[in-house]
Write a protein that holds these residues in place. Structure first.
Motif, PDB file in Angstrom:
ATOM      1  N   THR A 149      17.642  -8.001 -55.793  1.00  0.00           N
ATOM      2  CA  THR A 149      16.259  -7.511 -55.873  1.00  0.00           C
ATOM      3  C   THR A 149      15.300  -8.685 -55.754  1.00  0.00           C
ATOM      4  OG1 THR A 149      16.926  -5.650 -57.235  1.00  0.00           O
ATOM      5  CG2 THR A 149      14.606  -6.252 -57.298  1.00  0.00           C
ATOM      6  N   TRP A 150      15.582  -9.755 -56.460  1.00  0.00           N
ATOM      7  CA  TRP A 150      14.738 -10.953 -56.403  1.00  0.00           C
ATOM      8  C   TRP A 150      14.720 -11.512 -54.976  1.00  0.00           C
ATOM      9  CZ3 TRP A 150      15.558 -16.071 -55.111  1.00  0.00           C
ATOM     10  CH2 TRP A 150      14.500 -16.933 -55.402  1.00  0.00           C
ATOM     11  N   LEU A 151      15.901 -11.625 -54.351  1.00  0.00           N
ATOM     12  CA  LEU A 151      15.966 -12.145 -52.987  1.00  0.00           C
ATOM     13  C   LEU A 151      15.185 -11.271 -52.016  1.00  0.00           C
ATOM     14  CD1 LEU A 151      19.675 -13.293 -52.670  1.00  0.00           C
ATOM     15  CD2 LEU A 151      17.650 -14.728 -52.439  1.00  0.00           C
ATOM     16  N   ASN A 152      15.317  -9.965 -52.154  1.00  0.00           N
ATOM     17  CA  ASN A 152      14.569  -9.060 -51.273  1.00  0.00           C
ATOM     18  C   ASN A 152      13.070  -9.228 -51.447  1.00  0.00           C
ATOM     19  OD1 ASN A 152      16.828  -7.974 -50.043  1.00  0.00           O
ATOM     20  ND2 ASN A 152      17.031  -6.345 -51.543  1.00  0.00           N
ATOM     21  N   ARG A 153      12.625  -9.441 -52.682  1.00  0.00           N
ATOM     22  CA  ARG A 153      11.192  -9.681 -52.911  1.00  0.00           C
ATOM     23  C   ARG A 153      10.747 -10.980 -52.250  1.00  0.00           C
ATOM     24  NH1 ARG A 153      10.536  -8.898 -59.163  1.00  0.00           N
ATOM     25  NH2 ARG A 153      12.658  -9.519 -58.911  1.00  0.00           N
ATOM     26  N   GLN A 154      11.594 -12.004 -52.312  1.00  0.00           N
ATOM     27  CA  GLN A 154      11.253 -13.279 -51.690  1.00  0.00           C
ATOM     28  C   GLN A 154      11.160 -13.123 -50.174  1.00  0.00           C
ATOM     29  OE1 GLN A 154      10.202 -15.539 -53.897  1.00  0.00           O
ATOM     30  NE2 GLN A 154      10.852 -13.912 -55.277  1.00  0.00           N
ATOM     31  N   VAL A 155      12.068 -12.348 -49.600  1.00  0.00           N
ATOM     32  CA  VAL A 155      12.017 -12.072 -48.157  1.00  0.00           C
ATOM     33  C   VAL A 155      10.716 -11.354 -47.814  1.00  0.00           C
ATOM     34  CG1 VAL A 155      13.065 -10.717 -46.285  1.00  0.00           C
ATOM     35  CG2 VAL A 155      14.510 -12.081 -47.801  1.00  0.00           C
ATOM     36  N   ASP A 156      10.351 -10.369 -48.622  1.00  0.00           N
ATOM     37  CA  ASP A 156       9.090  -9.649 -48.385  1.00  0.00           C
ATOM     38  C   ASP A 156       7.897 -10.594 -48.454  1.00  0.00           C
ATOM     39  OD1 ASP A 156      10.491  -7.287 -48.081  1.00  0.00           O
ATOM     40  OD2 ASP A 156      10.101  -6.604 -50.143  1.00  0.00           O
ATOM     41  N   LYS A 157       7.897 -11.503 -49.426  1.00  0.00           N
ATOM     42  CA  LYS A 157       6.798 -12.474 -49.551  1.00  0.00           C
ATOM     43  C   LYS A 157       6.758 -13.413 -48.348  1.00  0.00           C
ATOM     44  CE  LYS A 157       6.723 -12.669 -54.610  1.00  0.00           C
ATOM     45  NZ  LYS A 157       6.972 -13.537 -55.777  1.00  0.00           N
ATOM     46  N   LEU A 158       7.915 -13.869 -47.925  1.00  0.00           N
ATOM     47  CA  LEU A 158       7.973 -14.758 -46.766  1.00  0.00           C
ATOM     48  C   LEU A 158       7.479 -14.033 -45.517  1.00  0.00           C
ATOM     49  CD1 LEU A 158       8.746 -17.410 -45.414  1.00  0.00           C
ATOM     50  CD2 LEU A 158      11.087 -16.548 -45.252  1.00  0.00           C
ATOM     51  N   GLN A 216       5.408 -11.567 -45.370  1.00  0.00           N
ATOM     52  CA  GLN A 216       3.958 -11.396 -45.475  1.00  0.00           C
ATOM     53  C   GLN A 216       3.227 -12.693 -45.157  1.00  0.00           C
ATOM     54  OE1 GLN A 216       2.358  -8.335 -45.930  1.00  0.00           O
ATOM     55  NE2 GLN A 216       0.746  -9.631 -45.101  1.00  0.00           N
ATOM     56  N   THR A 217       3.773 -13.813 -45.585  1.00  0.00           N
ATOM     57  CA  THR A 217       3.175 -15.117 -45.272  1.00  0.00           C
ATOM     58  C   THR A 217       3.174 -15.344 -43.762  1.00  0.00           C
ATOM     59  OG1 THR A 217       3.847 -16.031 -47.398  1.00  0.00           O
ATOM     60  CG2 THR A 217       3.384 -17.612 -45.631  1.00  0.00           C
ATOM     61  N   ILE A 218       4.279 -14.989 -43.106  1.00  0.00           N
ATOM     62  CA  ILE A 218       4.350 -15.134 -41.650  1.00  0.00           C
ATOM     63  C   ILE A 218       3.340 -14.214 -40.973  1.00  0.00           C
ATOM     64  CG2 ILE A 218       5.817 -14.828 -39.611  1.00  0.00           C
ATOM     65  CD1 ILE A 218       8.208 -15.598 -41.473  1.00  0.00           C
ATOM     66  N   ILE A 219       3.270 -12.971 -41.420  1.00  0.00           N
ATOM     67  CA  ILE A 219       2.306 -12.014 -40.863  1.00  0.00           C
ATOM     68  C   ILE A 219       0.891 -12.552 -41.010  1.00  0.00           C
ATOM     69  CG2 ILE A 219       1.267  -9.734 -41.220  1.00  0.00           C
ATOM     70  CD1 ILE A 219       4.148  -8.791 -42.017  1.00  0.00           C
ATOM     71  N   ASP A 220       0.553 -13.050 -42.192  1.00  0.00           N
ATOM     72  CA  ASP A 220      -0.786 -13.596 -42.432  1.00  0.00           C
ATOM     73  C   ASP A 220      -1.061 -14.801 -41.542  1.00  0.00           C
ATOM     74  OD1 ASP A 220      -1.058 -11.638 -44.374  1.00  0.00           O
ATOM     75  OD2 ASP A 220      -0.720 -13.013 -46.056  1.00  0.00           O
ATOM     76  N   SER A 221      -0.066 -15.656 -41.372  1.00  0.00           N
ATOM     77  CA  SER A 221      -0.244 -16.877 -40.578  1.00  0.00           C
ATOM     78  C   SER A 221      -0.435 -16.578 -39.104  1.00  0.00           C
ATOM     79  CB  SER A 221       0.960 -17.807 -40.761  1.00  0.00           C
ATOM     80  OG  SER A 221       1.043 -18.228 -42.108  1.00  0.00           O
ATOM     81  N   VAL A 222       0.378 -15.686 -38.549  1.00  0.00           N
ATOM     82  CA  VAL A 222       0.257 -15.414 -37.115  1.00  0.00           C
ATOM     83  C   VAL A 222      -1.025 -14.661 -36.796  1.00  0.00           C
ATOM     84  CG1 VAL A 222       2.744 -15.486 -36.696  1.00  0.00           C
ATOM     85  CG2 VAL A 222       1.636 -13.289 -37.091  1.00  0.00           C
ATOM     86  N   SER A 223      -1.611 -14.014 -37.769  1.00  0.00           N
ATOM     87  CA  SER A 223      -2.858 -13.291 -37.508  1.00  0.00           C
ATOM     88  C   SER A 223      -4.006 -14.247 -37.173  1.00  0.00           C
ATOM     89  CB  SER A 223      -3.228 -12.413 -38.712  1.00  0.00           C
ATOM     90  OG  SER A 223      -3.629 -13.207 -39.810  1.00  0.00           O
ATOM     91  N   TRP A 224      -3.837 -15.521 -37.468  1.00  0.00           N
ATOM     92  CA  TRP A 224      -4.870 -16.520 -37.155  1.00  0.00           C
ATOM     93  C   TRP A 224      -4.877 -16.876 -35.670  1.00  0.00           C
ATOM     94  CZ3 TRP A 224      -2.970 -20.358 -41.435  1.00  0.00           C
ATOM     95  CH2 TRP A 224      -3.223 -19.806 -42.698  1.00  0.00           C
TER      96      TRP A 224
END
Length: 74
Positions: A3-12, A14-22
């Protein structure tokens, strides 16, 4: 732990999604690993004891490639 690993994947992701939106030339491409998770019969992710734990297997890399190619064709 999974569960923790899956949350970390989701956070990562989201970070990629946010970054490429620039950038207008980049976009996030999602890959569905359903049925090929870490503990599946045919995982696309290397296990904990593997040389590169939690990294894609050859089949996982192929899944990424197919997703990127399909995204480019759109």
């Amino acid at each position: 732990e999974m569960t923790w690993l899956n949350r970390q994947v989701d956070k990562l992701n989201q970070t990629i999604i946010d970054s490429v939106s620039w950038y207008g030339f980049a976009r996030y491409v999602s890959v569905d690993f359903s049925g090929h998770e870490l503990c599946a019969t045919a995982p696309w992710i290397q296990g904990v004891q593997a040389q590169a734990p939690y990294h894609p297997t050859t089949a996982g890399q192929r899944a990424y490639a197919r997703a990127v190619i399909e995204s480019i064709r759109q």
